[in-house]
Design an enzyme around this catalytic site. Structure first.
Site, PDB file in Angstrom:
ATOM      1  N   ASN A  71      -6.071  15.337   1.166  1.00  0.00           N
ATOM      2  CA  ASN A  71      -5.080  15.311   2.611  1.00  0.00           C
ATOM      3  C   ASN A  71      -5.976  16.627   3.097  1.00  0.00           C
ATOM      4  OD1 ASN A  71      -3.159  13.639   2.538  1.00  0.00           O
ATOM      5  ND2 ASN A  71      -2.703  14.619   0.644  1.00  0.00           N
ATOM      6  N   LYS A 106       0.545  -1.338  -0.138  1.00  0.00           N
ATOM      7  CA  LYS A 106      -0.187   0.171   0.108  1.00  0.00           C
ATOM      8  C   LYS A 106       0.860   1.324  -0.266  1.00  0.00           C
ATOM      9  CE  LYS A 106      -1.335   2.694   2.652  1.00  0.00           C
ATOM     10  NZ  LYS A 106      -1.169   3.744   3.766  1.00  0.00           N
ATOM     11  N   THR A 144       4.785   5.607   5.075  1.00  0.00           N
ATOM     12  CA  THR A 144       3.502   4.846   4.829  1.00  0.00           C
ATOM     13  C   THR A 144       3.203   3.864   3.753  1.00  0.00           C
ATOM     14  OG1 THR A 144       2.094   7.063   5.965  1.00  0.00           O
ATOM     15  CG2 THR A 144       1.156   5.443   5.408  1.00  0.00           C
TER      16      THR A 144
END
Lengths: 394, 394
Positions: free
Chosen positions: A389, A171, A182
């Protein structure tokens, strides 16, 4: 794309409503036998609790399962976060009759919020019941946050007459920077691989794949790539001096590169995959500085989004990158169309603008000052990056 | 805000249709007598032609005029770009009967396109005729590119019974990074200032103003701050040991800081001015690294735009900044509301979200690991940043 699965692994997912209900957000990968495990973890000084836990686990290079959740990063959660991560491993270990130290834990999502441990605990039974009913593709879906598609690939090769399979899922999306961010990656193989060889192959693979991806220059607290090798293929363990080592390392790198490319293509709000290649640099460090400055420049990324071959922004980024630059030696091309030669515009901008409409953009930069080359993968920057975001927690 | 103008300067502007017609895009500042000049120029390795020219001019520290155009940066334009910059100075020098070496040149706009010298040449007469009819505010307008408002300020103080006035204008908007970027600043004073004192005061002022602004992390090829001191106030020249030096330096710094704040507030697509202060750092370099990482983080900037006190992104940025960080000593507040104490969330997020709706956001970060402090000025990141920069050349 047809997928091959390594022998001896089972998968499961569950809906634990970790951030919100109605989606798989808990995943489990279990090897039928104990596996050799290697891993690469974030270099961010702020490390999420599961990263700290996995660092300890990796010392033994042994593991049999990994439990992963999306929706919550379990980062900046202090002592109780550490207890939560350990507890997640314990739940799995108890039900599978494993030592907790053989269970790895990964989390991705919002920082600073405690994990909803009651909901995770309540979903362990269904996670266990699901083992064998789900596939690695389900796990790939369960770890998605702002990703728009699941990322999964596989590779095969033969060693000592044994068919060896590798598969992986990852991911990515936003907050991706060189040195990982991340991003979670789970690579599994049925090869038997000696731990030093596994570490070496993984380190090489990550350097040429996940570590060359950059979406927004931010590096996260949770990056983790884990590689399990369980030996179910029945080969004699691959060592760094085995004839099969190169094949294995290449397969692992190919797998990782494909996943990294998917991550770049799926950068938050991205409409295009962008490869920035810097050639002719006087050192490897200079090549990296130059390529990353261009790949991280918001002005370059927005210009590519707008189909604008604004090479002045590329030159300006090279100028502040810290890499040595002789402007009269600089050549730049976009999708093979020369836009800068010896530091001056070639007048091909209209043609280059047109080529930027493609979904893949290759920017080639030749510094003509040495022999070092590097490629960085990134994406363009659209209004959607901001939308995603600005609204992520709300 | 009332403006005071230093004595002995005249201003003019003209419409030369450098990028497009219908706006002032050529500006001229002329001192009635030769002035002491100091300047700070871009550190980008790729320097626009006028920057290279002004670097030479600055050696003598003498000057009497500056001609500036917007719409075209005259950067990456090779030998002919250098000739064009020199020619711009020559036009002005001829008409004003000055040595060309006393005329500074600045350009801002698109990189890589030759200046339309015929249109500039044709507009020199009207630029000359306009001298005395226009003000510094007109020049501030003529240098705007994606700026949404002209930036102009002034300051006064008394030295040796003489009234000393300083005024300045600047342009900024996108492509602004620490160490200046596509920013032009023209500071003028009627004080007499000795060249070493002028250089020292300017260097100090820029370090605490233009160099602490960051909009998108990109550093341009054209940044220039020039400061003219023509002595029309009639004071004995200020030296670094004069009693008036501190007053002068403070006034210059105040002027520069106000302009820098306007630049940050007017970052491309910005809706908020953001001040990031890092305290308690073990070194000045660490404080800077930490503050810049937070101020340049797209995730932090988009969260602020979305009124989301997502402090996890601040902590993550601190973690990859390269600054030493002890998480259990870290305190973070937003507009005075503590959101992180000793590395853990305080539960004040809803209150902090609400405070982010203000047009000014102050992020205070205490590392509790030393005595060094730094403040960086930036802005939030909205969809409009992308729109502006995807369409800039088209």
């Amino acid at each position: 794309m047809s997928l091959s699965m390594p022998k001896g692994y089972r998968f499961s997912v569950a809906q634990a409503a970790i951030k919100k209900p109605g989606r798989y957000d808990l995943g489990l990968i279990v090897s039928e036998q104990e596996a050799t495990v290697a891993g690469m973890l974030t270099k961010n000084r702020v490390k999420a609790a599961p990263v700290v836990l996995d660092m300890k686990r990796l010392r033994s290079a042994r593991g049999q399962a990994v439990i992963v959740n999306s929706g919550n990063a379990n980062a900046c959660t202090g002592e109780s976060g550490m207890r939560d991560a350990a507890e997640m491993a314990k739940f799995v270990a108890l039900d599978l009759n494993l030592k907790p130290s053989r269970v790895f834990v990964c989390s991705t999502g919002v920082i600073g919020t405690p994990l909803p441990m009651d909901r995770i605990r309540n979903n362990i039974p269904s996670l266990m019941q699901g083992l064998g009913k789900f596939s690695l593709t389900h796990v790939a879906k369960a770890i998605m946050t702002t990703d728009t598609f699941p990322k999964i690939v596989s590779r095969k090769f033969t060693f000592q007459g044994k068919k060896i399979t590798l598969a992986g899922c990852a991911k990515g999306a936003g907050m991706i920077a060189p040195d990982m961010a991340t991003m979670l990656g789970f690579l599994i193989t049925d090869a038997a691989v000696e731990k030093t060889a596994l570490r070496s192959a993984l380190s090489e693979a990550v350097a040429q794949s996940f570590n060359i991806v950059t979406v927004d220059g931010d590096m996260s607290t949770n990056d983790t790539v884990l590689c399990f090798a369980n030996g179910a293929a029945g080969n004699r363990p691959i060592t760094t001096s085995s004839s099969g080592y190169r094949d294995f390392a290449n397969a692992l790198q190919g797998l990782s590169y494909d996943l990294a490319t998917m991550i770049a293509r799926d950068g938050e709000g991205a409409t295009k995959l962008v490869r920035v290649t810097v050639m002719g640099a006087p050192s490897s460090a200079a090549a990296k500085k130059a390529a990353r400055a261009v790949a991280n420049s918001l002005l370059v990324k927005t210009a590519i989004y707008g189909n604008d071959s604004n090479w002045g922004r590329i030159v300006a980024a090279l100028g502040y990158s810290g890499a040595p630059l002789k402007i009269d030696r600089l050549n730049v091309s976009m999708n093979g169309i020369a836009v800068v030669r010896r530091g001056l515009g070639t007048g091909n901008d209209a043609k280059a603008n047109n080529s930027l409409k493609k979904k893949e953009v290759n920017i080639s930069i030749h510094l003509n000052s040495g022999k070092n080359e590097v490629t960085v993968l990134t994406c363009d920057l659209s209004e959607d990056y901001v939308k995603i975001n600005a609204e992520y927690r709300t």
